[in-house]
Design a protein around this motif. Structure first.
Motif, mmCIF file in Angstrom:
data_model
loop_
_atom_site.group_PDB
_atom_site.id
_atom_site.type_symbol
_atom_site.label_atom_id
_atom_site.label_comp_id
_atom_site.label_asym_id
_atom_site.label_seq_id
_atom_site.Cartn_x
_atom_site.Cartn_y
_atom_site.Cartn_z
ATOM 1 N N TYR A 46 -6.586 -17.232 30.408
ATOM 2 C CA TYR A 46 -6.932 -15.880 30.220
ATOM 3 C C TYR A 46 -6.505 -15.490 28.783
ATOM 4 C CZ TYR A 46 -1.779 -16.559 31.197
ATOM 5 O OH TYR A 46 -0.673 -17.089 31.193
ATOM 6 N N ALA A 47 -7.128 -14.187 28.452
ATOM 7 C CA ALA A 47 -7.129 -13.659 27.259
ATOM 8 C C ALA A 47 -5.971 -12.766 26.655
ATOM 9 C CB ALA A 47 -8.396 -13.013 27.111
ATOM 10 N N ILE A 49 -5.657 -9.851 23.699
ATOM 11 C CA ILE A 49 -6.520 -8.880 23.104
ATOM 12 C C ILE A 49 -5.629 -8.056 22.048
ATOM 13 C CG2 ILE A 49 -8.068 -7.018 22.895
ATOM 14 C CD1 ILE A 49 -9.686 -8.040 25.114
ATOM 15 N N TRP A 81 -15.398 -6.125 26.086
ATOM 16 C CA TRP A 81 -14.394 -7.231 26.140
ATOM 17 C C TRP A 81 -14.187 -7.795 27.445
ATOM 18 C CZ3 TRP A 81 -9.781 -3.610 24.365
ATOM 19 C CH2 TRP A 81 -10.182 -2.585 23.248
ATOM 20 N N CYS A 85 -15.149 -11.949 28.345
ATOM 21 C CA CYS A 85 -13.726 -12.805 28.851
ATOM 22 C C CYS A 85 -14.308 -13.335 30.140
ATOM 23 C CB CYS A 85 -12.655 -11.825 29.006
ATOM 24 S SG CYS A 85 -11.853 -11.349 27.311
ATOM 25 N N LYS A 86 -15.139 -12.739 30.886
ATOM 26 C CA LYS A 86 -15.415 -13.032 32.401
ATOM 27 C C LYS A 86 -16.387 -14.100 32.098
ATOM 28 C CE LYS A 86 -16.011 -12.801 36.735
ATOM 29 N NZ LYS A 86 -14.805 -12.991 37.739
ATOM 30 N N MET A 90 -12.604 -16.853 31.516
ATOM 31 C CA MET A 90 -11.116 -16.325 31.789
ATOM 32 C C MET A 90 -10.976 -15.757 33.074
ATOM 33 S SD MET A 90 -10.738 -15.172 27.710
ATOM 34 C CE MET A 90 -10.339 -16.081 26.329
ATOM 35 N N ILE A 93 -6.899 -10.655 31.311
ATOM 36 C CA ILE A 93 -6.667 -10.167 29.781
ATOM 37 C C ILE A 93 -5.437 -9.374 29.712
ATOM 38 C CG2 ILE A 93 -7.372 -8.371 28.420
ATOM 39 C CD1 ILE A 93 -10.337 -8.532 29.258
ATOM 40 N N CYS A 135 -11.378 -4.416 33.720
ATOM 41 C CA CYS A 135 -10.823 -5.588 34.078
ATOM 42 C C CYS A 135 -11.278 -5.678 35.806
ATOM 43 C CB CYS A 135 -9.286 -5.791 34.010
ATOM 44 S SG CYS A 135 -8.910 -6.077 32.161
ATOM 45 N N GLU A 336 -17.467 -14.218 20.228
ATOM 46 C CA GLU A 336 -18.235 -14.258 21.802
ATOM 47 C C GLU A 336 -19.124 -15.360 21.715
ATOM 48 O OE1 GLU A 336 -21.410 -11.732 24.225
ATOM 49 O OE2 GLU A 336 -20.923 -11.099 22.202
ATOM 50 N N LEU A 339 -16.702 -18.278 22.285
ATOM 51 C CA LEU A 339 -16.138 -18.404 23.507
ATOM 52 C C LEU A 339 -17.109 -19.119 24.628
ATOM 53 C CD1 LEU A 339 -14.164 -15.026 23.526
ATOM 54 C CD2 LEU A 339 -13.048 -17.572 23.762
#
Length: 691
Positions: A46-47, A49, A81, A85-86, A90, A93, A135, A336, A339
């Protein structure tokens, strides 16, 4: 036509069912994870930030006096963001709602130092709220980082601040929906603005925050929460003693609830500890946590990210990977891109499980061979497992792939709901009728991933050689992951010679010196070569068998340090050898400042310096407070830079400081404090930025 009733078959089936029912499951080996901890462990990745006022001042840590007017991003988009992440794979967040500068990224009613008094959205914005909503939209868990240390608040260090801190925590845990994790950083006390006092304040991190009461409040407000804490009372999760992206190869998910925690306990856990406190590996995709434009060329490569994955998730931990936000309010396109490439490589590495539904056997089994048979480790179910009788602490499983296949990854999991048990195990493969050892390893826990050079075989054997109680193995997977080449390392020695070091011993290396992208048509590296002046070296590693190339390594070098001499010291070669792993130490003999004076041999126009501390984990002598002086004649000195190196103990990356151009022949680097409160000062490298 109806088939005849088979009394014998029914009797056998009934007997087997009775035997299964009478074979008890192993007793739990306490401690065991809570349901919250299990849910968190299964997230795996997971992230983090990081985004705050010091994003706009190019600082690592803000002092607490940064003007509110700085915060006015023109493109802030929390949905960007969350989407990134998705897409990166991940599962959640964690956001820096308040870092050490004290600036609140939500409109807290308890301070004026927040987004409500910034130009952004005319003071009506709420970054925490927007990210929590994003999220939920993208199906990600949401967590918050709330710094206990506050360099802005006038009452920090007094009992009144603790109440303020809890009020802010209550806001975050009440107003933004479910929170899966809260992060309380271990940085505590020091210099700060403190409402205009501009002074140093120290606290006892073990007692000041009254963690027991704070934790109780958090768990009452958020029953599903997990607490990460590097301070006094033990939380649910632990730091691993470094921000470099790895935990120990041996990694127990236990600590003792009481008593001091030494670095070894953080890094390796504590076998037999009385509390389940799992490891979380926190690291950043860039050298530092907040965004710095100068680090756009230093985003971690995909091979480095994969190494981090194997050394975190693959070692019974989770991976909390930080992605900083730019001043405009967006994640940088390069971050990005990296990742997404990391996600693709992970998917390719674990795409085809060779062991799924393979033929499996074991040398021993617990009670009935069906309920706890070896086949349970390859059935794809997380709630079944192979185990043996209580008195047995060892056992083997042999996997028959059906035919000879190449493989280079071995994944194994314990059923940790019954506790962590395995101390040591081996993996072997059959070659020419003999078992050949691939690797010896220690702990397993929730997940252990071993990577090794590709071998081929039809048969693989997993053997538990030592365990605290009967081993309980829930899953085994075997893969052949595609090779990915990492960018080579580039060094420049004091005399100007450049060395290029590939990450493996089989690759060829090609390089350029004119800024162009190297190919196999470029110069081939045959050994260290001479250079002069300012240069940029770009290099690739190339594997002829697959015709694959690594990412491009890029290293810019200033003038060679051929004529540099440290005044009044001997044996300083490692200070200027270009090797980031070697180090030189200076004995201050109990007195500060510890001064390092360098004669450059001639006048140079200088506009900054770079300091790389001792690279060893918590290496001795890392400077935290400094001043940098210059002189043209060695008699008249001018201070051109001074201050602190923030977070350098946990993240000992190169520190760069810029100052107005001046003509100098001598420089003096003064250390006023280090991470150990000693006068033993360590340096890996010292360099200058010239004009």
């Amino acid at each position: 036509m109806r088939k005849p009733f088979n009394l014998w078959a029914c009797a056998v089936t009934a007997a087997l069912m009775t035997a299964c029912a009478k074979t008890p499951v192993p007793e739990p080996l306490y401690p065991v994870p809570s349901e919250n901890q299990m849910r968190w462990q299964e997230m795996e990745y997971y992230a983090f930030i990081h985004y705050s006022l010091n994003t706009y001042t190019d600082q690592s840590w803000g002092y607490g006096d940064e003007p509110l007017e700085l915060f006015n991003p023109d493109s802030l988009d929390c949905r960007q963001w969350a989407r990134i992440c998705k897409e990166a794979g991940m599962k959640g967040i964690i956001f820096t709602a308040k870092h050490h500068c004290g600036f609140c990224m939500w409109p807290s009613e308890y301070t004026e130092y927040s987004v409500k008094n910034t130009p952004w959205k005319d003071g009506k914005g709420d970054v925490v709220g927007e990210l929590a909503d994003a999220c939920r939209e993208y199906g990600l868990e949401f967590g918050v980082y709330l710094s206990p240390w506050d360099r802005n608040h006038p009452e920090y260090g007094t009992p009144a601040y603790v109440e303020y801190f809890r009020n802010q925590l209550r806001e975050l845990l009440t107003n933004y929906g479910p929170i899966f994790e809260t992060w309380f950083d271990g940085a505590q006390g020091g210099t700060g603005y403190y409402g205009g006092a501009y002074e140093t304040r120290n606290i006892d991190a073990k007692t000041y925050y009254q963690w027991k009461e704070t934790f109780a409040m958090a768990r009452e407000l958020q029953p599903g929460i997990l607490i990460w804490n590097d301070g006094g009372d033990r939380g649910d999760l632990r730091w691993v003693g470094t921000e470099a992206g790895f935990v120990g190869e041996t990694n127990w998910s236990q600590l003792n609830k009481e008593g001091d925690v030494e670095w070894g306990m953080l890094h390796y856990g504590l076998e037999g500890g009385d509390s389940w406190v799992s490891a979380e590996v926190n690291t950043s995709i860039r050298p530092e946590w907040f965004y710095h434009e100068s680090e756009n060329t230093k985003v971690k490569t995909v091979p480095k990210l994969m190494e981090t994955y194997y050394h975190s998730v693959g070692r019974n931990a989770t991976l909390l990977l930080n992605v900083p936000v730019m001043p405009n309010g967006l994640i940088h396109p390069l971050d990005e891109e990296r990742l997404k490439a990391f996600a693709q490589v992970r998917e390719e590495a674990f795409a085809d499980n060779l062991a799924y539904k393979a033929s499996v056997s074991s040398d021993k089994v617990r009670g009935d061979s069906r309920k706890f048979s070896a086949s349970k480790v390859t059935d794809g179910k997380s709630d079944t497992y192979w185990t043996v009788n209580d008195q047995d602490k060892t056992g083997s499983i042999t996997i028959d792939l059906g035919k000879e296949m190449p493989f280079n990854r071995f994944l194994v999991q314990e059923y940790i709901r019954l506790g962590q048990r395995v101390r040591n195990f081996t993996v072997e493969y059959m070659q020419d009728g003999e078992w050949k050892k691939i690797i010896d390893a220690t702990t397993i826990g929730y997940k252990r991933i071993l990577y090794f050079p590709t071998v081929s075989s039809q048969f693989i054997r997993f053997t538990v050689t030592d365990s605290r109680a009967c081993p309980v193995i829930s899953n085994i997977e075997i893969y052949r992951a595609p090779q990915i080449l990492d960018a080579p390392a580039v060094w420049r020695q004091k005399d100007g010679k450049v060395s290029i070091h590939p990450a493996d011993q089989e690759s060829e290396v090609y390089y350029t010196l004119d800024g162009s992208v190297p190919t196999t048509a470029s110069a081939k590296y045959e050994g260290p070569f001479d250079t002069d002046g300012r240069i940029e070296v770009r290099a690739i590693a190339y594997e002829p068998a697959s015709a694959k190339s690594s990412p491009v390594a890029s290293a810019s070098f200033d003038l060679p340090r051929t004529d540099w001499k440290v005044m009044g010291a001997e044996g300083t070669e490692k200070l200027f050898d270009g090797d980031p792993v070697s180090s030189w130490h200076q004995d201050g003999k109990g007195r500060f400042p510890v001064a390092l004076t360098v004669d450059l041999g001639k006048l140079l126009k200088v506009s900054g310096f770079r300091y790389l501390p001792d690279p060893n984990i918590w290496g001795p002598g890392i400077i935290t407070q400094y001043s940098f002086e210059v002189s043209a004649d060695g008699k008249h000195w001018q201070t051109v830079s001074e201050g602190e190196f923030s977070n350098i103990k946990n993240n000992p990356v190169e520190q760069t400081r810029i100052f107005p151009v001046c003509s100098v022949r001598y420089v003096r680097f003064n250390a006023f404090a280090n991470t150990e409160n000693s006068t033993d000062i360590g340096y890996a490298e010292l360099n200058l930025i010239t004009e």
